[in-house]
Design an enzyme around this catalytic site. Structure first.
Site, mmCIF file in Angstrom:
data_model
loop_
_atom_site.group_PDB
_atom_site.id
_atom_site.type_symbol
_atom_site.label_atom_id
_atom_site.label_comp_id
_atom_site.label_asym_id
_atom_site.label_seq_id
_atom_site.Cartn_x
_atom_site.Cartn_y
_atom_site.Cartn_z
ATOM 1 N N SER A 7 0.849 -1.196 0.000
ATOM 2 C CA SER A 7 0.000 0.000 0.000
ATOM 3 C C SER A 7 0.882 1.244 0.000
ATOM 4 O O SER A 7 1.605 1.504 0.962
ATOM 5 C CB SER A 7 -0.896 0.007 1.229
ATOM 6 O OG SER A 7 -1.404 1.313 1.417
ATOM 7 N N HIS A 32 -1.111 -1.259 -4.412
ATOM 8 C CA HIS A 32 -2.407 -1.014 -3.768
ATOM 9 C C HIS A 32 -2.517 0.491 -3.489
ATOM 10 O O HIS A 32 -1.700 1.056 -2.738
ATOM 11 C CB HIS A 32 -2.509 -1.819 -2.465
ATOM 12 C CG HIS A 32 -3.833 -1.683 -1.772
ATOM 13 N ND1 HIS A 32 -4.943 -2.417 -2.144
ATOM 14 C CD2 HIS A 32 -4.229 -0.894 -0.752
ATOM 15 C CE1 HIS A 32 -5.970 -2.081 -1.366
ATOM 16 N NE2 HIS A 32 -5.564 -1.150 -0.513
ATOM 17 N N ASP A 34 -4.707 3.647 -2.179
ATOM 18 C CA ASP A 34 -5.802 3.959 -1.260
ATOM 19 C C ASP A 34 -6.309 5.378 -1.461
ATOM 20 O O ASP A 34 -5.619 6.341 -1.122
ATOM 21 C CB ASP A 34 -5.315 3.794 0.182
ATOM 22 C CG ASP A 34 -5.115 2.333 0.547
ATOM 23 O OD1 ASP A 34 -6.091 1.570 0.442
ATOM 24 O OD2 ASP A 34 -3.986 1.964 0.933
ATOM 25 N N MET A 36 -8.973 8.228 -0.448
ATOM 26 C CA MET A 36 -9.842 8.589 0.688
ATOM 27 C C MET A 36 -10.374 10.003 0.499
ATOM 28 O O MET A 36 -9.624 10.896 0.096
ATOM 29 C CB MET A 36 -9.050 8.544 1.990
ATOM 30 C CG MET A 36 -8.374 7.212 2.244
ATOM 31 S SD MET A 36 -7.448 7.274 3.781
ATOM 32 C CE MET A 36 -6.694 5.647 3.768
ATOM 33 N N HIS A 65 -8.249 1.157 -4.347
ATOM 34 C CA HIS A 65 -9.216 0.929 -3.261
ATOM 35 C C HIS A 65 -9.883 2.265 -2.963
ATOM 36 O O HIS A 65 -9.281 3.146 -2.348
ATOM 37 C CB HIS A 65 -8.442 0.384 -2.048
ATOM 38 C CG HIS A 65 -9.269 0.192 -0.822
ATOM 39 N ND1 HIS A 65 -8.719 -0.040 0.415
ATOM 40 C CD2 HIS A 65 -10.608 0.188 -0.626
ATOM 41 C CE1 HIS A 65 -9.678 -0.174 1.321
ATOM 42 N NE2 HIS A 65 -10.838 -0.027 0.708
ATOM 43 N N MET A 67 -12.100 4.533 -0.967
ATOM 44 C CA MET A 67 -12.789 4.741 0.312
ATOM 45 C C MET A 67 -13.481 6.090 0.216
ATOM 46 O O MET A 67 -13.100 7.057 0.881
ATOM 47 C CB MET A 67 -11.773 4.690 1.459
ATOM 48 C CG MET A 67 -11.315 3.271 1.773
ATOM 49 S SD MET A 67 -9.770 3.222 2.699
ATOM 50 C CE MET A 67 -8.612 3.326 1.352
ATOM 51 N N MET A 136 -11.598 -5.648 4.885
ATOM 52 C CA MET A 136 -10.851 -4.738 5.758
ATOM 53 C C MET A 136 -10.600 -5.415 7.104
ATOM 54 O O MET A 136 -11.536 -5.849 7.771
ATOM 55 C CB MET A 136 -11.637 -3.458 5.999
ATOM 56 C CG MET A 136 -11.814 -2.556 4.789
ATOM 57 S SD MET A 136 -10.298 -2.151 3.903
ATOM 58 C CE MET A 136 -9.306 -1.434 5.201
ATOM 59 N N ASP A 174 -6.772 -6.419 3.925
ATOM 60 C CA ASP A 174 -6.247 -5.058 3.947
ATOM 61 C C ASP A 174 -6.263 -4.471 5.353
ATOM 62 O O ASP A 174 -7.328 -4.167 5.899
ATOM 63 C CB ASP A 174 -7.082 -4.194 2.991
ATOM 64 C CG ASP A 174 -6.478 -2.815 2.794
ATOM 65 O OD1 ASP A 174 -5.367 -2.578 3.296
ATOM 66 O OD2 ASP A 174 -7.124 -1.999 2.115
HETATM 67 C C1 DX5 Z 1 -6.444 1.579 5.292
HETATM 68 C C2 DX5 Z 1 -5.963 1.253 3.903
HETATM 69 C C3 DX5 Z 1 -4.901 0.233 3.888
HETATM 70 C C4 DX5 Z 1 -3.647 0.646 4.625
HETATM 71 C C5 DX5 Z 1 -2.848 -0.560 4.966
HETATM 72 O O1 DX5 Z 1 -7.552 2.369 5.229
HETATM 73 O O2 DX5 Z 1 -7.027 0.762 3.108
HETATM 74 O O3 DX5 Z 1 -4.596 -0.180 2.568
HETATM 75 O O4 DX5 Z 1 -2.866 1.546 3.899
HETATM 76 O O5 DX5 Z 1 -1.755 -0.179 5.723
HETATM 77 P P1 DX5 Z 1 -1.125 -1.135 6.846
HETATM 78 O O6 DX5 Z 1 -0.654 -2.369 6.133
HETATM 79 O O7 DX5 Z 1 -0.021 -0.324 7.411
HETATM 80 O O8 DX5 Z 1 -2.216 -1.452 7.823
HETATM 81 ZN ZN ZN Z 2 -6.552 -0.274 1.130
#
Ligand code: DX5
Ligand code: ZN
Length: 215
Positions: A7, A32, A34, A36, A65, A67, A136, A174
């Protein structure tokens, strides 16, 4: 062998080019990414613009991903940015089936992400339409949190649901994946390990990726 998806949220954003070079030379399978929005989750990360830069930096699969609320409004932008897999949250999608159709019609693989409190049974009637479930194992919004142990039960139940229907849907875990818990996660039936801090806070990120890959 598991699919390893570092990630980039945990990467050093002042040195993204070298972080990408490191990943490209590593055994990592996917990026990956993320996204947000500060509404669906209490944090803001990045959007299609950065995904486009990552796309240019790698030939590896870009696993995006989302969010965010109302992900349908942005699906096309992420396709244009170069996403290969686009996951939306079941909790953000009252018309999930429509969102999945849209993603597939745009030519991407479709994923559904589920929060820790959402039962995997709620995926029953969408499972045959999707390529990936992003389970998650922390509350989404931040890297570096601890793995919620109950996720192991959810992985086992989802694995059974997928196998019962002879589907090829991948289970991606994740949040809070470490070198200590990854083995149990894979044994429960996961296919894809997302790892943020475990990779990017490691003294030797490439070795951490290799260690996860060899499990
Ligand atoms: C959290 C993200 C994850 C996160 C994972 O909201 O969706 O992908 O970056 O990071 P670690 O592996 O550090 O928990
Ligand atoms: Zn993620």
């Amino acid at each position: 062998m598991p699919i390893i998806a570092p990630s980039l949220l945990s990467a050093d954003f002042l040195n993204l080019a070298s972080e990408c070079n490191m990943l490209n030379e590593s055994q990592a399978d996917w990026y990956h990414l993320d996204v947000m929005d500060g509404r669906f989750v209490p944090n803001i990360s990045f959007g299609p613009m950065l995904v486009e830069f990552f796309r240019k930096a790698t030939k590896k699969t870009c696993d995006v991903h989302l969010m965010i609320e109302n992900p349908g409004q942005y699906a096309e932008a992420f396709k244009k940015a170069g996403a290969d897999i686009l996951s939306v949250h079941i909790e953000a999608c009252p018309h999930l089936h429509r969102n999945i159709q849209q993603i597939k019609n745009l030519g991407m693989q479709a994923g559904v992400a589920v929060n820790p409190h959402t039962p995997v049974e709620s995926l029953k009637d969408i499972l045959e339409d999707i390529d990936l479930v992003c389970l998650m194992s922390v509350n989404p919004g931040f890297g570096g949190q601890s793995f919620i142990p109950h996720t192991l039960n959810k992985i086992k139940r989802l694995r059974e649901m997928i196998d019962e229907q002879s589907l090829k849907v991948k289970i991606e875990i994740d949040g809070g994946v470490t070198l200590d818990n990854a083995k149990a996660i894979l044994e429960a039936g996961a296919d894809v390990l997302v790892a943020g801090n475990t990779v990017f806070r490691s003294a030797d990120p490439r070795a951490a990726i290799a260690a996860l890959k060899s499990l």
